[in-house]
Scaffold this motif. Structure first.
Motif, PDB file in Angstrom:
ATOM      1  N   GLU A   1      -0.263  11.714  -3.868  1.00  0.00           N
ATOM      2  CA  GLU A   1       0.169  10.278  -2.896  1.00  0.00           C
ATOM      3  C   GLU A   1      -0.494   8.839  -3.682  1.00  0.00           C
ATOM      4  O   GLU A   1      -0.203   7.772  -3.334  1.00  0.00           O
ATOM      5  CB  GLU A   1      -0.125  10.279  -2.000  1.00  0.00           C
ATOM      6  CG  GLU A   1      -1.807  10.346  -1.941  1.00  0.00           C
ATOM      7  CD  GLU A   1      -2.666  12.002  -1.642  1.00  0.00           C
ATOM      8  OE1 GLU A   1      -1.730  12.619  -1.933  1.00  0.00           O
ATOM      9  OE2 GLU A   1      -3.845  11.620  -1.719  1.00  0.00           O
TER      10      GLU A   1
ATOM     11  N   ASP B   1      -0.758   6.958  -6.283  1.00  0.00           N
ATOM     12  CA  ASP B   1      -0.567   5.879  -7.394  1.00  0.00           C
ATOM     13  C   ASP B   1      -0.023   4.820  -5.313  1.00  0.00           C
ATOM     14  O   ASP B   1       0.527   3.752  -5.697  1.00  0.00           O
ATOM     15  CB  ASP B   1       0.740   6.286  -7.919  1.00  0.00           C
ATOM     16  CG  ASP B   1       0.081   6.293  -9.404  1.00  0.00           C
ATOM     17  OD1 ASP B   1      -0.826   5.859  -9.289  1.00  0.00           O
ATOM     18  OD2 ASP B   1       1.156   6.283 -10.202  1.00  0.00           O
ATOM     19  N   PHE B   2       0.633   5.699  -4.176  1.00  0.00           N
ATOM     20  CA  PHE B   2       0.588   4.712  -3.220  1.00  0.00           C
ATOM     21  C   PHE B   2       0.335   4.696  -2.178  1.00  0.00           C
ATOM     22  O   PHE B   2       0.113   4.288  -0.883  1.00  0.00           O
ATOM     23  CB  PHE B   2       2.192   5.821  -2.647  1.00  0.00           C
ATOM     24  CG  PHE B   2       3.865   5.873  -4.107  1.00  0.00           C
ATOM     25  CD1 PHE B   2       4.571   4.665  -4.140  1.00  0.00           C
ATOM     26  CD2 PHE B   2       3.451   7.119  -5.056  1.00  0.00           C
ATOM     27  CE1 PHE B   2       5.124   5.317  -5.018  1.00  0.00           C
ATOM     28  CE2 PHE B   2       4.722   6.708  -5.671  1.00  0.00           C
ATOM     29  CZ  PHE B   2       5.262   5.886  -5.721  1.00  0.00           C
ATOM     30  N   GLU B   3      -1.540   5.002  -2.324  1.00  0.00           N
ATOM     31  CA  GLU B   3      -1.950   5.252  -0.604  1.00  0.00           C
ATOM     32  C   GLU B   3      -3.686   4.672  -2.275  1.00  0.00           C
ATOM     33  O   GLU B   3      -4.329   3.502  -1.446  1.00  0.00           O
ATOM     34  CB  GLU B   3      -2.235   6.295  -1.089  1.00  0.00           C
ATOM     35  CG  GLU B   3      -1.171   6.641   0.275  1.00  0.00           C
ATOM     36  CD  GLU B   3      -1.282   8.109   1.087  1.00  0.00           C
ATOM     37  OE1 GLU B   3      -2.199   8.565   1.250  1.00  0.00           O
ATOM     38  OE2 GLU B   3      -0.037   8.351   1.876  1.00  0.00           O
TER      39      GLU B   3
ATOM     40  N   PHE C   1       6.371   8.346   0.846  1.00  0.00           N
ATOM     41  CA  PHE C   1       6.491   8.274  -0.764  1.00  0.00           C
ATOM     42  C   PHE C   1       7.130   9.149  -1.967  1.00  0.00           C
ATOM     43  O   PHE C   1       7.292  10.098  -1.283  1.00  0.00           O
ATOM     44  CB  PHE C   1       4.989   8.330  -1.470  1.00  0.00           C
ATOM     45  CG  PHE C   1       4.704   9.147  -1.511  1.00  0.00           C
ATOM     46  CD1 PHE C   1       3.811   9.518  -0.501  1.00  0.00           C
ATOM     47  CD2 PHE C   1       4.594  10.482  -2.745  1.00  0.00           C
ATOM     48  CE1 PHE C   1       2.754  10.617  -0.557  1.00  0.00           C
ATOM     49  CE2 PHE C   1       3.760  11.681  -2.780  1.00  0.00           C
ATOM     50  CZ  PHE C   1       2.747  11.976  -1.687  1.00  0.00           C
TER      51      PHE C   1
ATOM     52  N   GLN D   1       2.332   3.055   3.894  1.00  0.00           N
ATOM     53  CA  GLN D   1       0.762   2.497   4.271  1.00  0.00           C
ATOM     54  C   GLN D   1       0.889   1.560   3.396  1.00  0.00           C
ATOM     55  O   GLN D   1       1.100   1.913   1.665  1.00  0.00           O
ATOM     56  CB  GLN D   1      -0.395   4.272   3.442  1.00  0.00           C
ATOM     57  CG  GLN D   1      -1.778   3.721   4.039  1.00  0.00           C
ATOM     58  CD  GLN D   1      -2.429   4.429   3.243  1.00  0.00           C
ATOM     59  OE1 GLN D   1      -3.485   4.796   2.422  1.00  0.00           O
ATOM     60  NE2 GLN D   1      -2.586   5.741   3.517  1.00  0.00           N
TER      61      GLN D   1
END
Lengths: 385, 133
Positions: free
Chosen positions: A127, A129-131, B46, B98
């Motif tokens: 996760e 890159d997305f968080e 994601f 998020q």
């Protein structure tokens, strides 16, 4: 197949330090290992199983070598890493290994220095890159849970504050507690806002230190001099947003780990006389009490209010050492000290002012990771025999 | 703290990988992509190559409208780069994302508030954030 009654916690040790600038992390592991082995009345040569988590410098193999185990004898190693609840998972895994004959004396250690050294970053997951850019910390991740719990159930800051108040009532009797002052609901809600809706006094302490345990067979436990405390139920679980479809921050993986442990033990939440409940934040305690079935979902606020968690006052004495909120949260991982205080209660070794009379059944529950993002949970039911 | 506003701050560049590169390539065009499984029909975020719900490998990229509502948030009062609000948005397509809430008065955020995606630059591909509609 069950682990019920097949493993005993025969040794416990909590490091008295909360601030250790003059010690190394490996040294703290060695000191707590020595303390637990001596508490059990054993020697390092008796240990044939070793359990550690992400706080052990370099992992299991450097620790096994550094601590000086008899490696001809050491035959079971487990470095399961689930954050602060790792050690609650470890006692279940140790019981499984003992029941299967894979080891007979297991040592579990935790130690570290978040106050006086730099904590290594956690390895990135898929996760990242997305968080990573959004700055999830413990404070705001648990803040997000509290915000939604308040929205859905009307939980208030005053109700959350009662959890800290109860912990402070217990901590006043613990000479090693970092915060020994008794506080009021007003003190908590008037402390500075850290990450809405959590105030500074909704947050646990940050401490150096550690703890260790010895888990062993019924036969060896009987041969030792300590009161007999055994594991009769154990559960573990994980939870996350799972592609964003399962996001519900008002409950934790305790809804699954709890019933697994209660079912194996053959007891219910109403039978529990003392509970060690992970208290990284006040909201952590409230959600877990609901998830474990001590009250209905959404009624945690009412359940914790008016001193219901204070020993000698309320129905469910919790964290009688002062817990993470007041006493100790070594390495930002509270699972170990939760087990240790439960064993003290079952042995009758808690401080007389907080000792639960005839305490023969206790619960330990913890989480690891971030409740507001993704986390693990583990539940253990312990019995004095 | 009532004047707490989002500030211009430097965000880390996404590293990307073969599984997610299409997301970042689209972000450079101002498009916000999610993945949908053509076997079970569920959208997720994601993005993964294998559906986290039915484990099918028949997942496809889909452009999201970038609209949704705030599921929850928390305003971090202090940090080296100033106050910021982390939270989750439930997209109209379903998945929760998020994010941080930006370009608004952080003191006025509310659960249920309607928000839309905005991209902020990094040294690499831009990152998705959300702002009240």
């Amino acid at each position: 197949m069950t682990i019920k009654g097949k493993a005993y916690i025969a040794g416990i040790f909590e490091h008295p330090t909360r601030h250790a600038p003059d010690k190394s992390t490996a040294q703290l592991h060695a000191e707590v290992a020595k303390g637990a082995i001596e508490d059990a009345g054993l020697t390092i040569d008796d240990v044939d199983g070793y359990f550690c988590a992400g706080d052990a410098p370099g992992g299991a193999w450097p620790m096994v070598d550094y601590l000086g185990f008899n490696t001809r004898k050491l035959r079971h190693i487990d470095s399961t890493e689930t954050g602060g609840c790792s050690y609650i998972i470890h006692i279940g895994h140790a019981a499984e290994a003992i029941a299967a004959g894979k080891c007979s004396v297991a040592l579990v250690t935790l130690a570290g220095k978040p106050r006086t050294s730099v904590m290594p970053p956690r390895a990135a997951g898929a996760e990242v890159d997305f968080e990573a850019a959004y700055g999830a910390t413990t404070h705001n991740a648990y803040g997000m849970c509290a915000m939604r719990h308040m929205h859905d159930y009307g939980t208030t800051s005053e109700q959350l504050a009662w959890i800290k108040v109860a912990a402070s009532h217990h901590a006043q009797y613990n000479p090693h507690a970092m915060l020994k002052d008794v506080v009021t609901v007003e003190d908590v809600v008037n402390s500075p806002m850290i990450s809405d809706p959590l105030h500074r006094m909704d947050c646990c302490v940050v401490t150096d230190g550690g703890g260790a345990l010895i888990v062993t067979t019924p036969e060896i436990a009987k041969s030792l001099k300590k009161p007999m405390v055994r594991l009769i139920g154990h559960g573990e679980a994980m939870k996350g947003p799972r592609g964003g479809r399962d996001l519900d921050l008002t409950y934790s993986a305790g809804v699954w780990s709890g019933p697994r442990a209660f079912d194996e033990a053959g007891v219910t939440p109403q039978d529990i006389k003392y509970a060690s409940i992970y208290d990284s934040f006040t909201i952590t305690v409230l959600m877990q009490l609901e998830d474990l079935g001590f009250c209905k979902k959404g009624e945690g606020g009412k359940f914790v209010a008016d001193g219901n968690l204070i020993s000698g006052v309320g129905k469910l004495p919790f964290n009688t050492d002062g817990g993470g909120l007041c006493s100790n949260h070594p390495v930002n991982r509270g699972g170990m000290t939760k087990i240790i205080e439960a064993v003290r209660q079952l042995r009758g070794e808690a401080h007389p002012k907080v000792q639960v009379p005839n305490c023969d059944l206790a619960l330990v529950h913890g989480t690891g990771g971030l409740l507001g993002v993704r986390h693990a949970a583990s539940t253990a039911v312990l019995e004095r025999v | 703290m009532s004047e707490a506003k989002t500030q211009d701050k430097k965000y880390p560049a996404p590293q990307g990988n073969p599984e997610t590169q299409a997301f970042w390539d689209a972000a450079k065009q101002g498009k916000f992509l999610i993945k949908r499984c053509t076997a079970c029909g569920e959208a997720h975020y994601f993005p993964r190559s294998i559906c986290p719900f039915c484990f099918s490998d028949k997942t496809a990229w889909e452009e999201s409208g970038g609209e949704g509502e705030i599921y929850t948030f928390s305003l971090m009062r202090k940090s080296p780069t100033g106050p910021y609000a982390i939270g989750y948005v439930k997209l109209k397509e379903g998945p929760a994302v998020q994010t941080n809430f930006v370009d608004c008065d952080l003191e006025k955020l509310k659960i249920g508030q309607k928000v839309k995606v905005v991209f902020k630059p990094t040294d690499g591909a831009p990152l998705p954030f959300f702002t009240p509609v």
